[in-house]
Design a protein around this motif. Structure first.
Motif: not given
Length: 213
Positions: A145-158
């Motif tokens: 769940e998020s809001e439009k315009g919300q800043q997001v980062s994705v980090f992979s540990f694999t």
């Protein structure tokens, strides 16, 4: 979305100041302090710790006596105080956990604490809130769940496992994130986005909407 019976683990980093983090601290069911954070919580006047857990090398003895009956001493140095507090929470039957105060002040502590989320997520529903946003550890494909315009980062540990995400400004399909920076500085296009993968360990960061880009 937070559940009603939330246990906060308060670490000895940057003390909560954002309204979201402060409200969690005020209205959670109980607070387990890493030993160095106990004095900060008492001084804040928000509430007192329900438990103080750690090796007790960062807490004044007068406060230990004042909190008599609430202090749990772990002598082992094999884990840090955050993990000691987490183990105490799990042993006490608490499964909905929010970690506060685990970032800021020292960057090495920050990185170490964020990486521990993957281990904790195997055993509990756990999130980490800071004064700028929050981290969620994922063990399987998820809708976030998020809001439009919300800043997001994705980090992979694999880093060798391909992942896909849709609903962000820059989507990817079956691509491994080999370096931490590769999934950063993205943006949600709506009220949710999806992340798909198999046998990967992923941490997602969402910034509060009132934090400037």
């Amino acid at each position: 979305m937070l559940n009603s019976d939330v246990t906060v683990i308060l670490a000895d980093g940057e003390f909560p100041s954002h309204p979201t983090a402060l409200n969690i601290l005020r209205f959670c069911s109980r607070v387990i302090c890493c030993d160095g954070a106990a004095a900060k919580l008492v001084a804040s006047g928000i509430r007192n710790p329900d438990f103080v857990v750690g090796d007790l090398d960062s807490i004044d003895q007068n406060l230990v006596e004042e909190l008599n009956g609430k202090v749990v001493h772990f002598e082992t140095q094999d884990t840090n105080d955050l993990t000691k507090a987490f183990e105490f929470a799990i042993d006490s039957g608490y499964q909905d956990i929010v970690i506060l105060g685990a970032t800021g002040l020292r960057e090495d502590h920050t990185l170490g604490n964020i990486s521990l989320l993957m281990n904790y997520a195997e055993r509990a529903n756990v999130r980490m809130y800071t004064n700028y946003g929050f981290f969620v550890a994922l063990r399987s494909s998820s809708r976030i769940e998020s809001e439009k315009g919300q800043q997001v980062s994705v980090f992979s540990f694999t880093p060798d496992v391909p992942i896909s995400y849709q609903g962000l400004k820059w989507d990817i399909t079956n691509r491994p994130l080999k370096m931490w920076w590769e999934g950063t500085l993205n943006e949600s296009l709506g009220d949710y986005f999806t992340i798909e993968f198999e046998n990967a360990k992923v941490v997602v960061y969402l910034a509060y909407m009132d934090v400037k880009k």
